[in-house]
Write a protein that holds these residues in place. Structure first.
Motif, PDB file in Angstrom:
ATOM      1  N   THR A  36       0.951  -1.136  -0.040  1.00  0.00           N
ATOM      2  CA  THR A  36      -0.023  -0.010  -0.011  1.00  0.00           C
ATOM      3  C   THR A  36       0.738   1.005   0.126  1.00  0.00           C
ATOM      4  OG1 THR A  36      -1.673  -1.235   1.026  1.00  0.00           O
ATOM      5  CG2 THR A  36      -1.840   1.294   1.206  1.00  0.00           C
ATOM      6  N   GLU A  37       1.695   1.253   0.773  1.00  0.00           N
ATOM      7  CA  GLU A  37       2.840   2.429   0.843  1.00  0.00           C
ATOM      8  C   GLU A  37       3.522   2.719  -0.431  1.00  0.00           C
ATOM      9  OE1 GLU A  37       4.512   5.894   2.124  1.00  0.00           O
ATOM     10  OE2 GLU A  37       2.800   4.897   3.020  1.00  0.00           O
ATOM     11  N   LEU A  38       3.999   1.483  -0.802  1.00  0.00           N
ATOM     12  CA  LEU A  38       4.713   1.687  -2.298  1.00  0.00           C
ATOM     13  C   LEU A  38       3.958   2.130  -3.455  1.00  0.00           C
ATOM     14  CD1 LEU A  38       7.291   1.318  -3.796  1.00  0.00           C
ATOM     15  CD2 LEU A  38       6.906  -1.026  -4.016  1.00  0.00           C
ATOM     16  N   VAL A  39       2.621   1.787  -3.442  1.00  0.00           N
ATOM     17  CA  VAL A  39       1.595   2.208  -4.520  1.00  0.00           C
ATOM     18  C   VAL A  39       1.370   3.594  -4.190  1.00  0.00           C
ATOM     19  CG1 VAL A  39      -0.573   2.091  -5.499  1.00  0.00           C
ATOM     20  CG2 VAL A  39       0.822  -0.024  -5.085  1.00  0.00           C
ATOM     21  N   ARG A  40       1.241   3.672  -2.886  1.00  0.00           N
ATOM     22  CA  ARG A  40       0.924   5.247  -2.445  1.00  0.00           C
ATOM     23  C   ARG A  40       1.788   6.405  -3.023  1.00  0.00           C
ATOM     24  NH1 ARG A  40       0.199   4.839   2.878  1.00  0.00           N
ATOM     25  NH2 ARG A  40      -1.948   4.554   2.717  1.00  0.00           N
ATOM     26  N   ARG A  41       3.243   6.034  -2.857  1.00  0.00           N
ATOM     27  CA  ARG A  41       4.177   6.884  -3.011  1.00  0.00           C
ATOM     28  C   ARG A  41       4.419   6.954  -4.690  1.00  0.00           C
ATOM     29  NH1 ARG A  41       7.194   3.977   0.811  1.00  0.00           N
ATOM     30  NH2 ARG A  41       8.474   2.853  -0.847  1.00  0.00           N
ATOM     31  N   MET A  42       4.109   5.781  -5.315  1.00  0.00           N
ATOM     32  CA  MET A  42       3.944   5.936  -6.942  1.00  0.00           C
ATOM     33  C   MET A  42       2.804   6.753  -7.387  1.00  0.00           C
ATOM     34  SD  MET A  42       4.361   2.262  -8.815  1.00  0.00           S
ATOM     35  CE  MET A  42       4.260   0.964  -7.380  1.00  0.00           C
ATOM     36  N   PHE A  43       1.704   6.811  -6.734  1.00  0.00           N
ATOM     37  CA  PHE A  43       0.556   7.675  -7.069  1.00  0.00           C
ATOM     38  C   PHE A  43       1.005   9.183  -6.515  1.00  0.00           C
ATOM     39  CE2 PHE A  43      -3.184   4.427  -6.751  1.00  0.00           C
ATOM     40  CZ  PHE A  43      -2.497   3.821  -7.836  1.00  0.00           C
ATOM     41  N   ASP A  44       1.578   9.387  -5.540  1.00  0.00           N
ATOM     42  CA  ASP A  44       1.970  10.788  -5.337  1.00  0.00           C
ATOM     43  C   ASP A  44       3.102  11.378  -6.150  1.00  0.00           C
ATOM     44  OD1 ASP A  44       0.581  10.441  -2.867  1.00  0.00           O
ATOM     45  OD2 ASP A  44       2.208  10.142  -1.481  1.00  0.00           O
ATOM     46  N   ARG A  45       3.698  10.588  -6.689  1.00  0.00           N
ATOM     47  CA  ARG A  45       4.897  10.897  -7.262  1.00  0.00           C
ATOM     48  C   ARG A  45       4.163  11.480  -8.912  1.00  0.00           C
ATOM     49  NH1 ARG A  45      10.823   8.608  -9.406  1.00  0.00           N
ATOM     50  NH2 ARG A  45      11.254  10.210 -10.628  1.00  0.00           N
ATOM     51  N   THR A  46       3.150  10.345  -9.211  1.00  0.00           N
ATOM     52  CA  THR A  46       2.550  10.583 -10.861  1.00  0.00           C
ATOM     53  C   THR A  46       1.661  11.992 -10.411  1.00  0.00           C
ATOM     54  OG1 THR A  46       2.421   8.323 -11.253  1.00  0.00           O
ATOM     55  CG2 THR A  46       0.764   9.671 -12.431  1.00  0.00           C
ATOM     56  N   GLU A  47       1.155  12.058  -9.409  1.00  0.00           N
ATOM     57  CA  GLU A  47       0.153  13.263  -9.218  1.00  0.00           C
ATOM     58  C   GLU A  47       1.202  14.482  -9.015  1.00  0.00           C
ATOM     59  OE1 GLU A  47      -2.591  15.107  -5.640  1.00  0.00           O
ATOM     60  OE2 GLU A  47      -2.521  12.989  -5.904  1.00  0.00           O
ATOM     61  N   GLY A  48       2.268  14.584  -8.577  1.00  0.00           N
ATOM     62  CA  GLY A  48       3.203  15.308  -8.604  1.00  0.00           C
ATOM     63  C   GLY A  48       3.464  15.930 -10.044  1.00  0.00           C
ATOM     64  N   ALA A  49       3.803  14.859 -10.790  1.00  0.00           N
ATOM     65  CA  ALA A  49       4.289  15.248 -12.133  1.00  0.00           C
ATOM     66  C   ALA A  49       2.891  15.797 -12.992  1.00  0.00           C
ATOM     67  CB  ALA A  49       4.410  13.837 -12.828  1.00  0.00           C
ATOM     68  N   PHE A  50       1.727  15.516 -12.590  1.00  0.00           N
ATOM     69  CA  PHE A  50       0.676  16.110 -13.262  1.00  0.00           C
ATOM     70  C   PHE A  50       0.341  17.541 -12.694  1.00  0.00           C
ATOM     71  CE2 PHE A  50      -1.688  11.807 -13.984  1.00  0.00           C
ATOM     72  CZ  PHE A  50      -1.556  11.978 -15.290  1.00  0.00           C
ATOM     73  N   ARG A  51       0.455  17.762 -11.376  1.00  0.00           N
ATOM     74  CA  ARG A  51       0.465  19.250 -10.827  1.00  0.00           C
ATOM     75  C   ARG A  51       1.632  19.911 -11.544  1.00  0.00           C
ATOM     76  NH1 ARG A  51       2.381  18.234  -5.997  1.00  0.00           N
ATOM     77  NH2 ARG A  51       4.371  19.165  -6.548  1.00  0.00           N
ATOM     78  N   ALA A  52       2.799  19.486 -11.701  1.00  0.00           N
ATOM     79  CA  ALA A  52       3.952  20.295 -12.426  1.00  0.00           C
ATOM     80  C   ALA A  52       3.549  20.740 -13.928  1.00  0.00           C
ATOM     81  CB  ALA A  52       5.270  19.617 -12.378  1.00  0.00           C
ATOM     82  N   LEU A  53       2.918  19.581 -14.536  1.00  0.00           N
ATOM     83  CA  LEU A  53       2.444  19.858 -15.836  1.00  0.00           C
ATOM     84  C   LEU A  53       1.464  20.937 -15.939  1.00  0.00           C
ATOM     85  CD1 LEU A  53       2.691  18.869 -18.757  1.00  0.00           C
ATOM     86  CD2 LEU A  53       0.754  17.382 -18.301  1.00  0.00           C
ATOM     87  N   VAL A  54       0.558  20.713 -14.993  1.00  0.00           N
ATOM     88  CA  VAL A  54      -0.522  21.892 -14.894  1.00  0.00           C
ATOM     89  C   VAL A  54       0.113  23.206 -14.596  1.00  0.00           C
ATOM     90  CG1 VAL A  54      -2.374  22.818 -13.520  1.00  0.00           C
ATOM     91  CG2 VAL A  54      -2.707  20.402 -14.304  1.00  0.00           C
ATOM     92  N   GLU A  55       1.109  23.540 -13.610  1.00  0.00           N
ATOM     93  CA  GLU A  55       1.642  24.678 -13.253  1.00  0.00           C
ATOM     94  C   GLU A  55       2.441  25.358 -14.552  1.00  0.00           C
ATOM     95  OE1 GLU A  55       3.807  23.226 -10.010  1.00  0.00           O
ATOM     96  OE2 GLU A  55       2.309  23.885  -8.484  1.00  0.00           O
ATOM     97  N   GLU A  56       3.286  24.187 -15.319  1.00  0.00           N
ATOM     98  CA  GLU A  56       3.779  24.671 -16.715  1.00  0.00           C
ATOM     99  C   GLU A  56       2.645  25.241 -17.529  1.00  0.00           C
ATOM    100  OE1 GLU A  56       6.090  22.506 -20.451  1.00  0.00           O
ATOM    101  OE2 GLU A  56       6.139  21.603 -18.427  1.00  0.00           O
ATOM    102  N   GLY A  57       1.423  24.432 -17.740  1.00  0.00           N
ATOM    103  CA  GLY A  57       0.387  25.094 -18.485  1.00  0.00           C
ATOM    104  C   GLY A  57      -0.063  26.262 -17.983  1.00  0.00           C
ATOM    105  N   GLN A  58      -0.089  26.687 -16.828  1.00  0.00           N
ATOM    106  CA  GLN A  58      -0.476  28.031 -16.381  1.00  0.00           C
ATOM    107  C   GLN A  58       0.446  28.992 -16.430  1.00  0.00           C
ATOM    108  OE1 GLN A  58      -1.247  26.544 -12.343  1.00  0.00           O
ATOM    109  NE2 GLN A  58      -3.512  26.784 -12.632  1.00  0.00           N
TER     110      GLN A  58
END
Length: 192
Positions: free
Chosen positions: A121-143
């Motif tokens: 669960t923790e390993l998957v949570r960290r994978m999801f957190d990292r992916t979400e962070g990449a999406f957030r960075a992409l959105v910020e770049e788009g902004q």
């Protein structure tokens, strides 16, 4: 008496990853692993300790090979919305092309083991957190580029995009084709 068969532990983890990805943790038997790797049961346990220890290595291998590929696609060049659409379509096309329609191993593990296997669960949570962070960075770049309204909450959109990917990768397991999935992708990107 012949020499014991030598095997490559890295290749064994890769083969185990394929079995766990296709069958899930609970449905994978030690015999499935022995058959896939091509070694004896004793060698399997001597090399990895337990089915769960091998599963942990396989899940980490997935993270290192498959999950990071998504982030690399998002960090490419070109307009943000184009990169996002291309990445989401790539995931769907890749999953639909898989004859076993395995979807995403991390999503599968979350569905199967969340709440019952703390390490997974923790390993998957960290994978999801990292992916979400990449999406957030992409959105910020788009902004910054004016492609996405600057007043929108980049953290919330990153979470929504992660949720979209998880949903797409579950839906692909039962999809009869790309139509519904393409509609989801287009609606998500166009809503930004």
């Amino acid at each position: 008496m012949g020499r014991p068969k030598q095997f490559d532990p890295d290749a064994a983890v890769e083969q185990a990853m394929e079995v766990f990805w296709r069958k899930g943790y609970a449905a994978t038997t030690p015999q499935d692993l022995v058959d896939a790797i091509g070694i004896g049961r004793g060698s399997l346990y001597n090399a990895f300790g337990s089915k769960h220890a091998l599963f942990d290595k396989a899940l980490r291998r997935y993270r290192d090979s498959q999950a990071l590929a998504l982030i690399e696609m998002l960090e490419g060049s070109g307009p943000v919305k184009d990169r996002l659409r291309k990445t989401l379509r790539f995931l769907v096309e890749m999953d639909l092309a898989d004859p076993d329609q395995r979807g995403c191993m991390a999503v599968n593990v979350a569905a199967e083991l969340a709440g019952t296997d703390e390490g997974a669960t923790e390993l998957v949570r960290r994978m999801f957190d990292r992916t979400e962070g990449a999406f957030r960075a992409l959105v910020e770049e788009g902004q910054r580029a004016g492609e996405i309204a600057s007043g929108r909450d980049a953290h919330a959109i990153g979470s929504l995009l992660l949720n979209t990917v998880v949903g797409l990768r579950l839906m692909v397991r039962v999809a009869e084709g790309p139509d519904r999935l393409s509609r989801v992708i287009d609606a998500m990107v166009d809503a930004l």
